[in-house]
Design an enzyme around this catalytic site. Structure first.
Site, PDB file in Angstrom:
ATOM      1  CG  LEU A 120      41.292  40.160  54.423  1.00 51.74           C
ATOM      2  CD1 LEU A 120      42.617  39.866  53.508  1.00 51.74           C
ATOM      3  CD2 LEU A 120      41.747  41.313  55.432  1.00 51.74           C
ATOM      4  CB  CYS A 137      40.001  36.531  48.231  1.00 53.58           C
ATOM      5  SG  CYS A 137      38.817  37.337  47.113  1.00 53.58           S
ATOM      6  CG  HIS A 138      42.272  35.708  51.812  1.00 53.57           C
ATOM      7  ND1 HIS A 138      41.708  36.784  51.574  1.00 53.57           N
ATOM      8  CD2 HIS A 138      43.527  35.915  51.320  1.00 53.57           C
ATOM      9  CE1 HIS A 138      42.431  37.842  51.001  1.00 53.57           C
ATOM     10  NE2 HIS A 138      43.632  37.306  50.951  1.00 53.57           N
ATOM     11  N   GLY A 139      39.914  31.445  50.778  1.00 50.71           N
ATOM     12  CA  GLY A 139      39.743  30.054  51.070  1.00 50.71           C
ATOM     13  C   GLY A 139      38.455  29.834  52.326  1.00 50.71           C
TER      14      GLY A 139
END
Length: 158
Positions: free
Chosen positions: A104, A122-124
């Site tokens: 992202l 943020c999202h791993g």
């Protein structure tokens, strides 16, 4: 009279088109960001440097021989975005890539994560020492920008 109107119309059309194309040209500040140069002698082995190019962070890593060996022993054909380490670098000791997560668009943290490369909190997403996506939602490896290395050890991105 018809000829005069034709010449006048062509002149007006040319003037309008030229004015439009001039507004589409890159401004001086954009042209200044087209290239970024870094002296590689200032980066110690095993360290990262982050520069800005075209508004994006660029990660420059001076890799150790152990890191190069680790990156090259991975079975890259089994990765989600298969790419060998040799295809990602011009000189094995210098890794240059955009510091933008391919999930992202976050900025990953260097020297962290499960593979000793980069980690996007943020999202791993986890990237290895070659910037290849290894774990998490990132679909692609970190992007390699166009760059050149000259004999004087100056890196030119762009």
């Amino acid at each position: 009279m018809v000829g005069s109107l034709g010449v006048l119309s062509a002149s007006a059309a040319k003037s309008t088109l030229t004015g439009f194309l001039e507004t589409m040209a890159a401004s001086a500040d954009v042209l200044a960001l087209a290239k970024a140069e870094v002296e590689l002698a200032n980066i110690p082995e095993g360290k990262n440097v982050i520069i800005k190019w075209r508004g994006k962070p660029v990660f420059i890593r001076h890799r150790t021989s152990d890191e190069i060996e680790e990156a090259r022993t991975v079975d890259w054909k089994s990765l989600r975005d298969p790419q060998s380490d040799e295809d990602r670098v011009k000189k094995p000791e210098w890794l240059v890539m955009l510091g933008v997560c391919t999930h992202l668009g976050c900025v990953p943290i260097g020297e962290s994560g499960d593979y000793g490369g980069w980690f996007c909190p943020c999202h791993g997403s986890h990237y290895d020492i070659s910037g290849r996506a290894r774990k998490g939602p990132a679909p692609l490896n970190l992007e390699i920008p166009p760059y050149e290395l000259n004999e004087a050890d100056v890196l030119s991105v762009g």
